[in-house]
Motif scaffolding. Structure first.
Motif, short mmCIF file in Angstrom:
data_model
loop_
_atom_site.label_atom_id
_atom_site.label_comp_id
_atom_site.label_asym_id
_atom_site.label_seq_id
_atom_site.Cartn_x
_atom_site.Cartn_y
_atom_site.Cartn_z
N GLY A 136 0.84 -1.26 -0.23
CA GLY A 136 0.05 0.01 -0.02
C GLY A 136 0.63 1.41 0.02
O GLY A 136 2.09 1.26 0.16
N ILE A 137 0.23 2.40 -0.20
CA ILE A 137 0.83 3.65 -0.26
C ILE A 137 1.82 3.92 1.12
O ILE A 137 2.48 4.80 1.19
N HIS A 138 1.10 3.36 2.20
CA HIS A 138 1.72 3.55 3.59
C HIS A 138 3.50 2.80 3.59
O HIS A 138 4.17 3.43 4.22
N ASP A 139 3.62 2.28 2.57
CA ASP A 139 4.93 1.54 2.43
C ASP A 139 5.47 1.63 1.27
O ASP A 139 5.31 1.11 0.11
N LEU A 140 6.50 2.99 1.21
CA LEU A 140 6.83 3.16 -0.41
C LEU A 140 7.89 2.45 -0.87
O LEU A 140 8.48 2.18 -1.71
N GLY A 141 8.69 1.71 0.29
CA GLY A 141 9.72 0.71 0.20
C GLY A 141 11.04 1.13 -0.36
O GLY A 141 11.65 -0.07 -0.83
N GLY A 142 11.26 2.27 -0.70
CA GLY A 142 12.75 2.69 -1.06
C GLY A 142 12.49 2.99 -2.59
O GLY A 142 11.51 2.27 -3.24
N LEU A 143 13.66 3.30 -3.08
CA LEU A 143 13.73 3.72 -4.74
C LEU A 143 13.89 2.45 -5.38
O LEU A 143 14.60 1.58 -5.16
N VAL A 178 8.87 6.34 -8.39
CA VAL A 178 9.59 5.06 -9.04
C VAL A 178 10.01 4.47 -7.52
O VAL A 178 11.09 3.88 -7.61
N THR A 179 9.61 4.78 -6.51
CA THR A 179 9.57 3.81 -5.34
C THR A 179 8.85 2.65 -5.56
O THR A 179 7.98 2.45 -6.51
N ARG A 180 9.06 1.50 -4.64
CA ARG A 180 8.16 0.29 -4.78
C ARG A 180 6.66 0.64 -4.29
O ARG A 180 6.07 -0.18 -4.98
N GLY A 181 6.52 1.63 -3.85
CA GLY A 181 5.02 2.29 -3.57
C GLY A 181 4.45 3.04 -4.42
O GLY A 181 3.42 3.90 -4.27
N GLY A 182 5.42 3.59 -5.46
CA GLY A 182 5.21 4.61 -6.42
C GLY A 182 3.92 4.45 -7.26
O GLY A 182 3.51 5.56 -7.45
N MET A 183 3.40 3.27 -7.52
CA MET A 183 2.19 3.00 -8.50
C MET A 183 1.06 3.55 -7.73
O MET A 183 0.24 4.35 -8.45
N TYR A 184 1.02 3.67 -6.31
CA TYR A 184 -0.16 4.32 -5.85
C TYR A 184 -0.14 5.67 -5.63
O TYR A 184 -1.04 6.42 -5.84
N GLY A 203 -4.42 9.45 2.15
CA GLY A 203 -4.19 9.25 0.79
C GLY A 203 -5.37 10.10 -0.18
O GLY A 203 -4.75 10.64 -1.02
N HIS A 204 -6.40 10.05 0.21
CA HIS A 204 -7.45 10.52 -0.27
C HIS A 204 -7.33 12.27 0.04
O HIS A 204 -7.83 13.20 -0.75
N VAL A 205 -6.84 12.55 1.12
CA VAL A 205 -6.56 13.98 1.57
C VAL A 205 -5.64 14.79 0.33
O VAL A 205 -5.68 15.49 0.07
#
Length: 658
Positions: free
Chosen positions: A227-234, A466-472, A561-563
């Motif tokens: 999810g968007i809460h976990d961007l997971g690094g570049l 382009v982080t691992r959660g960047g798609m969100y 995320g909606h905010v």
């Protein structure tokens, strides 16, 4: 038309050679003595001293440059990436009907409006709307906010294409098999005969098995998190190719229209060859017609869902590049008498035709994938922005010498995207260049430096995607920041400004002055009634039945995320009303009524072969140049119009010389 400045104190007034009647113009004959004649330039005079000369504003170097540039910005990833995934998401054929309705009622008329506005004013979006109706100058600011958001995430899609392109040089395409480290050893299956032999329903097969194409996209390219809460690094590989995309963009566009126009001759034409090849191969695959049937057969019940209509409106505005200032800027480089109506009809036909063509190619591949895996077409792939990076790579695997076709295909995707990125960047630079000409045209390298800073800023924002959660994050930019409510809101105010404040009949007079004839009533009716009503109806419909954004119709975004998404939307939405209050407050007048009247006064009138900027005393000619009549102390200037100064008679505007 050539223009020449004459200093009024140098006209030999003692001999009575210049006589001023009650009219604003007088005739100056050959025999009159003029001792100092200066050619009009874009230099400024301050306190009697000449500042550094500004470079002339860009114009197209060839008559086809504008047409190809518009095709480049309109025919892009919106056609081969966004249109198919929105069709797939909204039930295939059910999406086509609202799409075509929005094209005819809103898309085509507003496209013509923006191109004509730029061609008339010779300005980018911000100053163009300020010249036509100062009260609505916030439209131009809102457009620049939207185009900035678009640039930030659009380049990420090009980074994906470059990533796939470089992976295509392998001996075996990495998405062809399940024998890779990123594959799920249990769920990944490339033996579809085995899958079909299992006693399972299509829905159960979709739930229990995945294809190597899908797993490569999700597990290797995106390495997507929960999810968007976990961007997971570049994802450093994606960060690298994103930088490469911006470097290519910069070195293509930094010379302005001269380099951009020439690049379009290749970037806007090559993709059609690849699309036709993929379509021909697609329709010959087993099961392809099942996908095409899903594409063209409408599900009428879907038409009651607001998401279908808002997605249709969004897609039309996105693929036609409406309300982001691009068309105004591209039109501003045109000669004054260019037939922009003819160009509009050509570009609109090419744009929608390309979308439909790409849809057939995508759904032919989806039909084959469904037949191969024993699933329904609606279940065979994700319904998110990555659809094209699943369906097209799968189709490439079925062509002989698949590595070669994969390279050509992703070159096509990149060229489609870079043509739009180039024109969007050019639009942003043009608008700010008109606002701050000394920054962008005042020195030898100022424009290049300013453009480099802009590209760097977009790149830095794009790194979050382009982080691992960047798609969100990308989907938030796509859904809130650069589409949907923002585009429909801006389009509505454009129609109101032209039709109800500047005047639709007056704007038709402008068009007649430019192209030589008045269009039929179709455009006026759409600008004044149909387009704003439809746009507002879609927005209201969507608000009433609003459903929070989901990724792939599975992942629910958290409240914050909606905010964040609505903050992106409001960043452009509030520009128009806030600018209205600002203009009203600072307008001349003692009462609100007087201030209002002053705020809707145009700063530009129709000229013969050009538009005359009355309030700023600036004349924009047919070649896109302009002459600023700013007088130093003790000097008055008048403007001479004529092809050559030694003609027998020329007109002199002496109003400012009195």
């Amino acid at each position: 038309m050539a223009k020449t400045h004459l200093k009024s104190h140098e006209l030999n007034g003692d001999s009575g050679e210049l006589s001023i009647q009650n009219s604003k113009t007088a005739l100056l004959t050959r025999e009159e003595k003029v001792t100092d004649v200066e050619n009009c330039t874009d230099s400024d005079l301050v306190d009697g001293k000449e500042t550094k000369e500004l470079r002339q504003r860009d114009t197209w170097s060839g008559k086809f440059d504008f047409l190809l540039a518009c095709c480049g910005t309109a025919v892009g990833l919106g056609n081969v990436w966004r249109f198919p995934y929105l069709c797939y998401k909204n039930g295939g054929g059910a999406f086509l009907l609202p799409y075509l309705i929005v094209v005819l009622v809103s898309g085509l008329p507003i496209f013509f409006l923006e191109v004509a506005l730029g061609q008339f004013t010779k300005y980018g979006a911000i100053k163009a709307w300020g010249a036509i109706c100062p009260l609505f100058s916030g439209i131009g600011i809102a457009s620049m906010v939207i185009v900035f958001f678009t640039l930030c995430y659009y380049a990420v899609i090009l980074a994906w294409a470059l990533f796939y392109l470089f992976q295509s040089f392998r001996a075996e395409l990495p998405w062809a098999t399940c024998n890779n480290s990123w594959n799920d050893p249990i769920k990944c299956q490339d033996n579809f005969t085995y899958i079909r032999s299992l006693n399972m329903t299509p829905a159960e097969r979709a739930q229990n098995f995945t294809s190597p194409v899908v797993e490569y996209w999700e597990n290797e390219v995106l390495q997507i998190t929960e999810g968007i809460h976990d961007l997971g690094g570049l994802r450093w590989e994606l960060a690298g190719v994103l930088l490469l995309a911006w470097v290519i963009c910069y070195f293509t566009v930094f010379k302005g229209t001269k380099s951009t126009g020439k690049a379009m001759y290749f970037t806007a034409t090559f993709p059609y060859i690849m699309l036709i090849i993929l379509l021909i191969r697609g329709v010959t695959l087993p099961g392809a017609w099942k996908g095409i049937e899903f594409y063209i057969k409408p599900n009428i019940t879907k038409l009651s869902e607001p998401e279908v209509w808002i997605d249709a409106g969004t897609q039309v505005f996105f693929s036609y590049s409406l309300c982001i200032g691009v068309l105004v800027s591209l039109g501003s480089f045109n000669p004054y008498n260019n037939n922009c109506l003819r160009d509009t009809m050509i570009i609109a036909a090419v744009n929608s035709g390309t979308s439909l063509l790409a849809g057939f190619a995508i759904f032919a591949a989806l039909g084959f994938m469904a037949a191969e895996q024993g699933m329904e077409v609606k279940d065979v792939a994700e319904k998110g922005p990555g659809l094209a990076f699943i369906a097209y790579p799968k189709e490439v695997l079925l062509l002989p010498v698949s590595q070669l076709w994969s390279c050509l295909f992703f070159v096509m995707i990149f060229l489609l995207g870079i043509s739009t990125l180039l024109t969007d960047t050019l639009a942003l630079v043009t608008s700010f260049g008109d606002l701050y000409p000394k920054v962008f045209r005042g020195g030898k390298y100022r424009k290049e430096i300013a453009m480099a800073c802009g590209c760097l800023l977009c790149y830095l924002v794009g790194l979050s995607m382009v982080t691992r959660g960047g798609m969100y994050i990308l989907q938030l930019f796509d859904f809130y920041g650069a589409s949907g409510f923002t585009l429909l809101w801006t389009a509505t105010w454009q129609c109101v400004a032209i039709s109800w404040f500047y005047g639709d009949q007056k704007f038709y007079d402008v068009i007649k002055d430019m192209i030589g004839y008045r269009p039929g009533p179709y455009f006026r009716i759409c600008w004044k009634f149909l387009a704003p009503v439809m746009n507002l109806a879609i927005v209201v419909f969507a608000i009433i039945k609003y459903e929070p954004l989901k990724y792939n119709k599975i992942y629910d975004y958290p409240a914050w995320g909606h905010v964040l998404g609505w903050s992106l939307a409001l960043a452009s939405i509030v520009c128009i009303p806030l600018r209205m209050f600002y203009v009203l407050y600072f307008s001349e007048g003692n009462t609100l009524k007087e201030k209002f009247r002053k705020s809707i006064e145009p700063k530009i009138t129709i000229g013969h072969g050009g538009a005359y900027h009355e309030k700023s005393d600036q004349f924009a000619d047919a070649d896109g140049g302009s002459s600023k009549l700013s007088d130093p102390p003790g000097y008055n200037e008048c403007i001479v119009e004529g092809e050559d100064f030694d003609e027998s008679t020329v007109k002199v505007d002496v109003e400012s010389a009195l």
